[in-house]
Write a protein that holds these residues in place. Sequence first.
Motif, short mmCIF file in Angstrom:
data_model
loop_
_atom_site.label_atom_id
_atom_site.label_comp_id
_atom_site.label_asym_id
_atom_site.label_seq_id
_atom_site.Cartn_x
_atom_site.Cartn_y
_atom_site.Cartn_z
N ILE A 82 -9.38 -1.48 -1.89
CA ILE A 82 -8.90 -3.13 -1.86
C ILE A 82 -7.75 -3.31 -0.87
O ILE A 82 -8.04 -3.71 0.08
CB ILE A 82 -9.02 -3.78 -3.30
N LEU A 83 -6.71 -2.86 -1.13
CA LEU A 83 -5.55 -2.85 -0.52
C LEU A 83 -5.61 -2.48 0.82
O LEU A 83 -5.37 -3.07 1.89
CB LEU A 83 -4.12 -2.50 -1.31
N LYS A 84 -6.15 -1.11 0.90
CA LYS A 84 -6.51 -0.38 2.34
C LYS A 84 -7.19 -1.05 3.09
O LYS A 84 -7.07 -1.26 4.47
CB LYS A 84 -6.37 1.26 2.14
N LEU A 107 -7.27 2.23 -12.08
CA LEU A 107 -7.34 1.09 -11.68
C LEU A 107 -6.46 0.88 -10.30
O LEU A 107 -6.95 0.12 -9.17
CB LEU A 107 -7.23 0.08 -12.45
N GLY A 108 -5.29 1.49 -10.58
CA GLY A 108 -4.40 1.20 -9.42
C GLY A 108 -4.54 2.10 -8.50
O GLY A 108 -4.42 1.70 -7.10
N HIS A 116 0.80 -1.13 0.09
CA HIS A 116 0.06 -0.23 -0.08
C HIS A 116 0.83 1.10 -0.01
O HIS A 116 0.76 1.90 -0.74
CB HIS A 116 -0.87 -0.11 1.27
N ASN A 117 1.79 1.32 0.69
CA ASN A 117 2.73 2.38 0.69
C ASN A 117 3.73 2.69 -0.25
O ASN A 117 3.74 3.61 -0.95
CB ASN A 117 3.81 2.27 2.08
N ILE A 118 3.86 1.56 -1.13
CA ILE A 118 4.50 1.57 -2.37
C ILE A 118 3.60 2.24 -3.38
O ILE A 118 4.03 3.10 -3.98
CB ILE A 118 5.07 0.17 -2.77
N PHE A 119 2.57 1.66 -3.52
CA PHE A 119 1.61 2.27 -4.19
C PHE A 119 1.31 3.75 -4.24
O PHE A 119 1.30 4.59 -4.90
CB PHE A 119 0.21 1.25 -4.31
#
Length: 127
Positions: free
Chosen positions: A120-122, A112-113, A7-10
Amino acid sequence: MTNKLLHNIFKTLIALVWLINGLFCKVMNYAPRHQEIVGEILGTDYAVLLTKAIGVSEIVMAIWVFSGVKSRLNVILQIAIIAVMNILEFLLVPHLLLWGRLNILFAALFLLGIYYNEFILKRKLIL
């Protein structure tokens, strides 16, 4: 790789896209086609000023993304801004885009990213 790290990388990559496009491509004018796009869509009289204003706005967006403050609102605004901008460019100035009409595909992948990272990721991190 943990979900938090991913999540942090994104989040960092998304913020960097805004920062690079705002600072280098628009404010510092290292990619003059951005000014050409603004000029063709909004008029050449104020293209320099408007391009720089858009660039500063993108720098502010980068800071907001990185801060994580009101992240859902931020993501909704990012998606709306990117979608509108890319649809306008697709319709009005495809000849000035780096990849022509294919630019909209890259914009969709970026959207989408952004969506995936926030909704979704968070969410997996919260649960």
